[in-house]
Write an enzyme that holds these catalytic residues in place. Structure first.
Site, PDB file in Angstrom:
ATOM      1  N   ARG A   1      12.882  -9.052 117.564  1.00 12.65           N
ATOM      2  CA  ARG A   1      13.014 -10.510 117.676  1.00 12.65           C
ATOM      3  C   ARG A   1      11.785 -11.257 117.188  1.00 12.65           C
ATOM      4  NH1 ARG A   1      18.315 -11.763 118.027  1.00 12.65           N
ATOM      5  NH2 ARG A   1      19.344 -10.779 119.799  1.00 12.65           N
TER       6      ARG A   1
ATOM      7  N   GLY B   1      11.399 -12.287 114.098  1.00 12.26           N
ATOM      8  CA  GLY B   1      11.755 -13.149 112.974  1.00 12.26           C
ATOM      9  C   GLY B   1      11.625 -12.458 111.630  1.00 12.26           C
TER      10      GLY B   1
ATOM     11  N   THR C   1      22.015  -1.123 106.939  1.00 10.34           N
ATOM     12  CA  THR C   1      21.932   0.302 107.281  1.00 10.34           C
ATOM     13  C   THR C   1      22.447   0.581 108.686  1.00 10.34           C
ATOM     14  OG1 THR C   1      19.670   0.073 108.094  1.00 10.34           O
ATOM     15  CG2 THR C   1      19.946   0.621 105.770  1.00 10.34           C
TER      16      THR C   1
ATOM     17  N   HIS D   1      23.907 -11.862 112.190  1.00  6.73           N
ATOM     18  CA  HIS D   1      23.303 -11.551 110.895  1.00  6.73           C
ATOM     19  C   HIS D   1      24.288 -11.861 109.768  1.00  6.73           C
ATOM     20  CE1 HIS D   1      19.375  -9.392 111.387  1.00  6.73           C
ATOM     21  NE2 HIS D   1      19.758  -9.434 112.651  1.00  6.73           N
TER      22      HIS D   1
END
Length: 477
Positions: free
Chosen positions: A319, A321, A341, A359
């Site tokens: 987390r 960034g 991946t 994401h």
């Protein structure tokens, strides 16, 4: 074509005089920006808020040679009708001036001058010539035909061709707002994209396709704080630049400039770094650019050459960034292959599924996603930039077979070292905390730590992200 930036700030400028945020504190100490306006060849001015004439005076810029004033819309930072009254008090009063703008903007000018000068500025014999600028984008949804013939301002070899384009900003009460495509007498081409949100209307995108501009000025009002008005933020700015590249509006020789900047952006040094990742700049007020028209590509393709290979490794904790930093580096690319991946999400693991969904959602629609552990073949093959996220998940997937992991890691490092592509890879920073309590945890830490070091040694750039802040590790700035 000479382009003078008389202002590069937002409505309230940067810094906002009433604000003590970190962004305004930086601007106050380093670079003050007034309301955005662009002067072309000392003859054509795009936008003229109340700040602009005084900024010109402070910069030593004369406006007496101005022959064409283009107004994008009637918001008060883009249109200060009092400027036309002040002009009438000068030695330039009797010289002809085209005032070009959408109907609402011209109505504001006419009402102000009639009230304060006691005469209709459109009367016969007036030095002012009001010229309506309409984009003609009232076509039904799905009609992406370009707008009509451009306006011709000036005579003979001194004429400018000006095409108003539809913006995504406000309603008819302020315009309708327009952007401007300007061709200068020497053939130089300028796109003024201020103010607008994204995506641009289909007719506007069609009109800019293949234009191969010498300079593109795009607003970037909202920085990392989207949602204020109909404006671009850093991410939508980048995605619009990518779209202009796909359409051949931005090509290899195009200068891309961010304007209409506000304190919603990070401090100026970080903003400059972020814009440089996109191939853009944010010059200050008073900057003068002398631009020779560049050769135009034969087709709509934006890039005329193969970019040099470049390897960037970005590491960071959970987390931190790091993924967002990696994505920022490629947002303005016309095409990107995103290499995931991670194993497909387990439907019984709601938290992990939500992470993967987040994401996916923030990736631009134009990106191609490939879910694979076969990284070396992608690195060896030609193609658009790669974003690999991430190396830690790749190691975890192979951890149960140490011999296979060692073989594949060596293969990956060699392919990384010799790739001909631009590639950004995300990895996890390990070893900074306590010794893992399990044997598997220690094996993972050791394997990823070794691989990170080998990839870093073969990288052009290495960055670490801590608390959302990117820190360059190599090369040193």
């Amino acid at each position: 074509m000479r382009v003078t930036l008389l202002g590069t700030g937002s409505a309230d400028g940067w810094p906002n005089p009433w604000c003590d945020c970190a962004s305004c504190a930086w601007a106050r100490q380093n670079e003050v920006r007034g309301q955005t306006a662009v002067l072309v060849d000392d003859a054509l001015l795009i936008d003229c808020g109340p700040d602009v004439p005084r900024t010109a005076a402070r910069l030593g810029v004369r406006l007496s040679g101005l022959r064409h004033l283009l107004i994008s819309h009637a918001h008060p930072d883009h249109l200060g009708p009092e400027s036309l009254m002040w002009r009438s008090w000068s030695s330039a009063a009797g010289r002809p001036l085209d005032v070009v703008g959408p109907p609402a903007a011209l109505a504001v000018c006419r009402a102000f001058l009639t009230r304060w000068e006691g005469a209709d500025p459109t009367r016969e014999g007036s030095a002012l010539r009001f010229v309506p600028a309409t984009a003609g984008d009232d076509a039904p949804d799905g009609d992406d035909s370009p707008d009509g013939d451009p306006l011709r301002l000036g005579e003979g070899d001194a004429a400018y061709l000006v095409r108003p384009l539809a913006a995504r900003h406000g309603d008819a009460s302020i315009g309708p707002a327009v952007l401007y495509d300007v061709t200068a007498p020497d053939g130089g081409r300028l796109l003024y994209g201020c103010d607008t949100a994204a995506p641009l209307p289909a007719a506007t995108l069609a009109a800019v396709t293949g234009r191969a501009y010498d300079v593109v000025l795009l607003e970037e009002n909202n920085g990392d704080r989207p949602g204020f008005g109909e404006h671009l933020d850093l991410d939508s700015f980048a995605e619009l630049v990518a779209e202009l590249r796909r359409r051949g509006a931005v090509v290899d020789g195009t200068r891309v400039l961010a304007v209409h900047l506000s304190h919603r952006n990070p401090p100026g040094d970080e903003l400059a770094r972020r814009l440089a990742l996109l191939g853009a700049q944010a010059p200050g007020d008073g900057t003068v650019l002398d631009l020779a028209p560049h050769s135009r590509p034969a087709g709509p393709t934006g890039s005329t050459g193969t970019p040099a290979p470049h390897r960037v490794l970005i590491t960071g904790g959970a987390r931190s960034g790091k993924s967002a930093e990696a994505e920022r580096r490629l947002l303005a690319e016309p095409a990107v292959v995103y290499v995931a991946t991670s194993a497909p999400p387990d439907p019984t693991d709601a938290e992990w599924s939500a992470r993967i969904a987040a994401h996916r959602e923030r990736r631009p629609a134009a990106w191609t996603t490939v879910e694979t552990l076969d990284l070396a073949p992608l690195l060896r093959s030609p193609g658009p930039p790669l974003l690999v996220d991430g190396v830690g998940l790749w190691v975890a997937a192979l951890l149960d077979d140490p011999a296979e992991l060692a073989r594949r890691a060596g293969e990956l490092v060699e392919a990384w070292r010799h790739t001909a592509r631009r590639v950004v890879a995300v990895t996890d920073e390990v070893g900074s905390g306590v010794v893992p309590a399990t044997a598997d945890g220690r094996r993972f830490r050791d394997a990823l730590g070794r691989l990170n070091a080998e990839l870093a040694a073969a990288s052009d750039e290495v960055w670490q992200v801590v608390a959302g802040t990117a820190i360059r590790l190599r090369p040193k700035a």
